[in-house]
Design a protein around this motif. Structure first.
Motif, mmCIF file in Angstrom:
data_model
loop_
_atom_site.group_PDB
_atom_site.id
_atom_site.type_symbol
_atom_site.label_atom_id
_atom_site.label_comp_id
_atom_site.label_asym_id
_atom_site.label_seq_id
_atom_site.Cartn_x
_atom_site.Cartn_y
_atom_site.Cartn_z
ATOM 1 N N GLY A 113 34.478 5.318 -69.513
ATOM 2 C CA GLY A 113 34.109 5.215 -67.984
ATOM 3 C C GLY A 113 35.246 3.991 -67.583
ATOM 4 N N PRO A 114 34.659 3.323 -66.765
ATOM 5 C CA PRO A 114 35.093 2.100 -66.545
ATOM 6 C C PRO A 114 35.144 0.953 -67.198
ATOM 7 C CG PRO A 114 33.074 2.360 -65.112
ATOM 8 C CD PRO A 114 33.477 3.334 -66.082
ATOM 9 N N PHE A 115 34.305 0.975 -68.352
ATOM 10 C CA PHE A 115 34.206 -0.029 -69.249
ATOM 11 C C PHE A 115 35.152 -0.161 -70.006
ATOM 12 C CE2 PHE A 115 29.976 1.116 -67.751
ATOM 13 C CZ PHE A 115 29.210 0.144 -67.563
ATOM 14 N N VAL A 116 35.911 -1.379 -70.026
ATOM 15 C CA VAL A 116 37.347 -1.634 -71.006
ATOM 16 C C VAL A 116 36.965 -2.498 -71.887
ATOM 17 C CG1 VAL A 116 38.852 -0.824 -69.156
ATOM 18 C CG2 VAL A 116 38.005 -3.195 -69.113
ATOM 19 N N PHE A 117 35.743 -3.155 -72.075
ATOM 20 C CA PHE A 117 35.758 -4.415 -72.998
ATOM 21 C C PHE A 117 34.152 -4.531 -73.083
ATOM 22 C CE2 PHE A 117 34.870 -8.940 -73.765
ATOM 23 C CZ PHE A 117 35.803 -9.257 -74.649
ATOM 24 N N LEU A 118 33.851 -4.593 -74.338
ATOM 25 C CA LEU A 118 32.310 -4.894 -74.952
ATOM 26 C C LEU A 118 32.507 -5.994 -75.976
ATOM 27 C CD1 LEU A 118 29.430 -4.546 -75.022
ATOM 28 C CD2 LEU A 118 29.767 -2.437 -76.471
ATOM 29 N N ASP A 119 31.780 -7.003 -75.833
ATOM 30 C CA ASP A 119 31.480 -8.070 -77.216
ATOM 31 C C ASP A 119 29.977 -8.277 -77.285
ATOM 32 O OD1 ASP A 119 33.989 -9.090 -77.735
ATOM 33 O OD2 ASP A 119 33.771 -11.154 -76.939
ATOM 34 N N HIS A 120 29.637 -8.261 -78.282
ATOM 35 C CA HIS A 120 28.146 -8.478 -78.837
ATOM 36 C C HIS A 120 28.258 -9.774 -79.395
ATOM 37 C CE1 HIS A 120 24.813 -7.320 -81.855
ATOM 38 N NE2 HIS A 120 24.210 -8.219 -80.640
ATOM 39 N N THR B 224 32.610 -8.760 -64.667
ATOM 40 C CA THR B 224 32.045 -9.148 -65.783
ATOM 41 C C THR B 224 30.766 -8.944 -65.669
ATOM 42 O OG1 THR B 224 31.884 -11.554 -65.341
ATOM 43 C CG2 THR B 224 34.034 -10.733 -66.010
ATOM 44 N N PHE B 225 30.113 -8.558 -66.848
ATOM 45 C CA PHE B 225 28.876 -8.503 -66.890
ATOM 46 C C PHE B 225 28.095 -8.927 -68.232
ATOM 47 C CE2 PHE B 225 24.604 -5.923 -67.140
ATOM 48 C CZ PHE B 225 24.038 -6.163 -65.847
ATOM 49 N N THR B 226 27.262 -10.052 -68.062
ATOM 50 C CA THR B 226 26.614 -10.284 -69.233
ATOM 51 C C THR B 226 25.012 -10.032 -69.307
ATOM 52 O OG1 THR B 226 28.158 -12.331 -69.427
ATOM 53 C CG2 THR B 226 26.130 -12.446 -70.565
ATOM 54 N N TYR B 227 24.720 -9.358 -70.025
ATOM 55 C CA TYR B 227 23.332 -8.797 -70.329
ATOM 56 C C TYR B 227 22.698 -9.677 -71.586
ATOM 57 C CZ TYR B 227 19.257 -5.832 -70.689
ATOM 58 O OH TYR B 227 17.943 -5.448 -70.512
ATOM 59 N N LEU B 228 21.401 -10.377 -71.107
ATOM 60 C CA LEU B 228 20.901 -11.315 -71.994
ATOM 61 C C LEU B 228 19.654 -10.645 -72.811
ATOM 62 C CD1 LEU B 228 20.698 -14.553 -70.426
ATOM 63 C CD2 LEU B 228 21.704 -14.035 -72.567
ATOM 64 N N PHE B 229 19.516 -10.094 -74.032
ATOM 65 C CA PHE B 229 18.436 -9.663 -74.814
ATOM 66 C C PHE B 229 17.327 -10.769 -74.889
ATOM 67 C CE2 PHE B 229 21.698 -6.847 -76.619
ATOM 68 C CZ PHE B 229 21.153 -5.698 -76.316
ATOM 69 N N SER B 230 17.879 -12.254 -75.091
ATOM 70 C CA SER B 230 16.942 -13.218 -75.563
ATOM 71 C C SER B 230 17.873 -14.414 -75.111
ATOM 72 C CB SER B 230 16.350 -13.442 -76.773
ATOM 73 O OG SER B 230 17.344 -13.688 -77.594
ATOM 74 N N GLY B 231 17.219 -15.492 -74.653
ATOM 75 C CA GLY B 231 17.898 -16.899 -74.648
ATOM 76 C C GLY B 231 17.909 -16.968 -73.032
ATOM 77 N N GLY C 295 16.336 -14.089 -70.516
ATOM 78 C CA GLY C 295 16.423 -13.147 -71.420
ATOM 79 C C GLY C 295 15.779 -12.008 -70.710
ATOM 80 N N GLY C 296 16.579 -10.786 -70.749
ATOM 81 C CA GLY C 296 15.977 -9.726 -69.920
ATOM 82 C C GLY C 296 16.829 -9.611 -68.664
ATOM 83 N N GLY C 297 17.480 -10.660 -68.231
ATOM 84 C CA GLY C 297 18.100 -10.630 -67.142
ATOM 85 C C GLY C 297 19.777 -10.440 -67.200
ATOM 86 N N ALA C 298 20.452 -10.713 -66.280
ATOM 87 C CA ALA C 298 22.064 -10.427 -66.340
ATOM 88 C C ALA C 298 22.664 -11.124 -65.450
ATOM 89 C CB ALA C 298 22.274 -8.988 -66.249
ATOM 90 N N GLN C 299 24.124 -11.538 -65.579
ATOM 91 C CA GLN C 299 24.878 -12.267 -64.807
ATOM 92 C C GLN C 299 25.987 -10.963 -64.330
ATOM 93 O OE1 GLN C 299 24.602 -15.622 -64.040
ATOM 94 N NE2 GLN C 299 24.101 -16.769 -65.829
ATOM 95 N N TRP C 300 26.086 -10.689 -63.001
ATOM 96 C CA TRP C 300 27.103 -9.870 -62.671
ATOM 97 C C TRP C 300 28.267 -10.585 -61.725
ATOM 98 C CZ3 TRP C 300 28.617 -8.722 -57.640
ATOM 99 C CH2 TRP C 300 29.593 -7.632 -57.448
ATOM 100 N N VAL D 222 16.592 -18.231 -79.618
ATOM 101 C CA VAL D 222 17.702 -17.349 -80.356
ATOM 102 C C VAL D 222 18.258 -16.968 -78.842
ATOM 103 C CG1 VAL D 222 17.913 -14.943 -81.289
ATOM 104 C CG2 VAL D 222 16.237 -16.481 -82.095
ATOM 105 N N LEU D 223 19.715 -17.007 -78.906
ATOM 106 C CA LEU D 223 20.462 -16.619 -78.067
ATOM 107 C C LEU D 223 21.065 -15.185 -78.382
ATOM 108 C CD1 LEU D 223 21.966 -17.084 -75.114
ATOM 109 C CD2 LEU D 223 23.695 -18.308 -76.586
ATOM 110 N N HIS D 224 21.103 -14.191 -77.590
ATOM 111 C CA HIS D 224 21.426 -13.030 -78.157
ATOM 112 C C HIS D 224 21.845 -12.186 -76.913
ATOM 113 C CE1 HIS D 224 20.450 -8.593 -80.031
ATOM 114 N NE2 HIS D 224 21.585 -9.092 -80.136
ATOM 115 N N ALA D 225 23.050 -11.673 -76.715
ATOM 116 C CA ALA D 225 23.863 -11.204 -75.246
ATOM 117 C C ALA D 225 24.864 -10.067 -75.686
ATOM 118 C CB ALA D 225 24.301 -12.293 -74.590
ATOM 119 N N LEU D 226 25.007 -9.317 -74.648
ATOM 120 C CA LEU D 226 26.431 -8.560 -74.430
ATOM 121 C C LEU D 226 27.095 -9.113 -73.220
ATOM 122 C CD1 LEU D 226 24.741 -5.042 -74.884
ATOM 123 C CD2 LEU D 226 25.729 -6.380 -76.725
#
Length: 301
Positions: free
Chosen positions: A34-41, A68-75, A91-96, A119-123
């Motif tokens: 779709g419109p997603f052109v980049f993904l870092d874990h 850009t969209f940063t999704y936090l699993f934790s941290g 953690g559980g939030g996001a930066q758009w 623990v820092l864990h994000a996409l």
């Protein structure tokens, strides 16, 4: 009918400062979903408590033509950008952030997280903007965990968080400039969830940790799975005795030309050259950092 798997990819490790990330999109099989052109874990990383350090600006960098969209699993992460936006999310939030016609941003562990450790864990996703929106002013939204709507899955199978887009009659507060979605499926132990797909949309699944049976085959441990074009159902089965996470994302195909170079994603080489020229000429502005504080910031729209 089961939706077919077109490709799977386990990614490639890269260093971002002191952090280790898995680069998953684009790859040799798939350039975009779709419109997603980049993904870092950003792999789960244990951060030891330390005396909080204010951002130095060392890792500040520009973007143009995308959100850009940063999704936090934790941290917990703190955001600054050259349009004056500031926010801290948990953690559980996001930066758009909408880069639009050019912005410089900087993301770092928040002062309180530095102090406490954990623990820092994000996409991080890059979402391509339509050509008509690439020239618009930057924007920003900090999403706290309670801002993301959740749906209980049938048969007590878990929870679906509508991170971006719409699921049924539930819609995320994140602005979308095309038909797009990110769902965070939290599957309970020994549970299965079947997602009916929509014709004309592209779909991918990312499994950050444990292995999950995706439409009959086992995938996981930071693996991306991309599906074929036909309609059908995506089945997610957790065969373990612990809850696990699955990210489902995609949207309508991006039909305009895509030219990506460095931190910029535009529609032709001339626009890429202009993006660099404007950056080097100082047109993206400068970040003004606030005094070090452990209090959470609330973003201005």
């Amino acid at each position: 009918m089961k939706k077919s798997i077109a490709a799977s990819y386990s990614g490639k490790n890269s260093r971002v400062g002191e952090l280790l990330v898995n680069r998953l999109l684009p790859n040799r099989y798939v350039q975009a979903v779709g419109p997603f052109v980049f993904l870092d874990h950003l792999y789960p990383s244990e951060q030891k408590p330390q005396i909080p350090q204010a951002p130095s600006g060392e890792f500040a960098h520009p973007h143009r033509g995308i959100t850009t969209f940063t999704y936090l699993f934790s941290g917990s992460m703190e955001h600054y950008d050259s349009s004056g936006h500031h926010g801290i999310v948990e953690g559980g939030g996001a930066q758009w952030m909408k880069a639009g016609n050019g912005v410089i941003h900087d993301e770092n562990p928040s002062p309180e997280f530095q102090k406490q450790g954990g623990v820092l864990h994000a996409l991080q996703f890059w979402i391509n903007l339509p050509a008509k929106n690439k020239a618009e002013a930057p924007d920003y939204l900090a999403l706290q965990p309670h801002d993301i709507p959740e749906i209980l899955l049938p048969d007590e199978a878990g929870v679906l968080r509508v991170v971006i887009g719409t699921y049924g009659d539930v819609t995320s507060p994140v602005t979308a400039y095309s038909r797009q979605f990110i769902y965070h499926v939290r599957l309970q132990a020994k549970s299965t969830f079947a997602l009916d797909t929509i014709a004309g949309l592209e779909y991918a699944v990312f499994i950050p940790n444990d292995e999950v049976v995706v439409s009959g085959s086992k995938h996981g441990k930071s693996e991306l799975v991309v599906f074929g074009e036909e309609e059908g159902t995506i089945t997610l089965s957790n065969t373990t005795i612990s809850p696990t996470d699955v990210i489902v994302f995609g949207g309508e195909p991006y039909t305009e030309p895509i030219v990506a170079q460095g931190p910029f994603v535009m529609n032709n080489l001339q626009e890429i050259a202009q993006a660099y020229q404007d950056f080097f000429n100082g047109k993206y502005g400068q970040i003004e950092y606030k005094e070090l504080s452990s209090t959470s910031g609330v973003a201005a729209r």
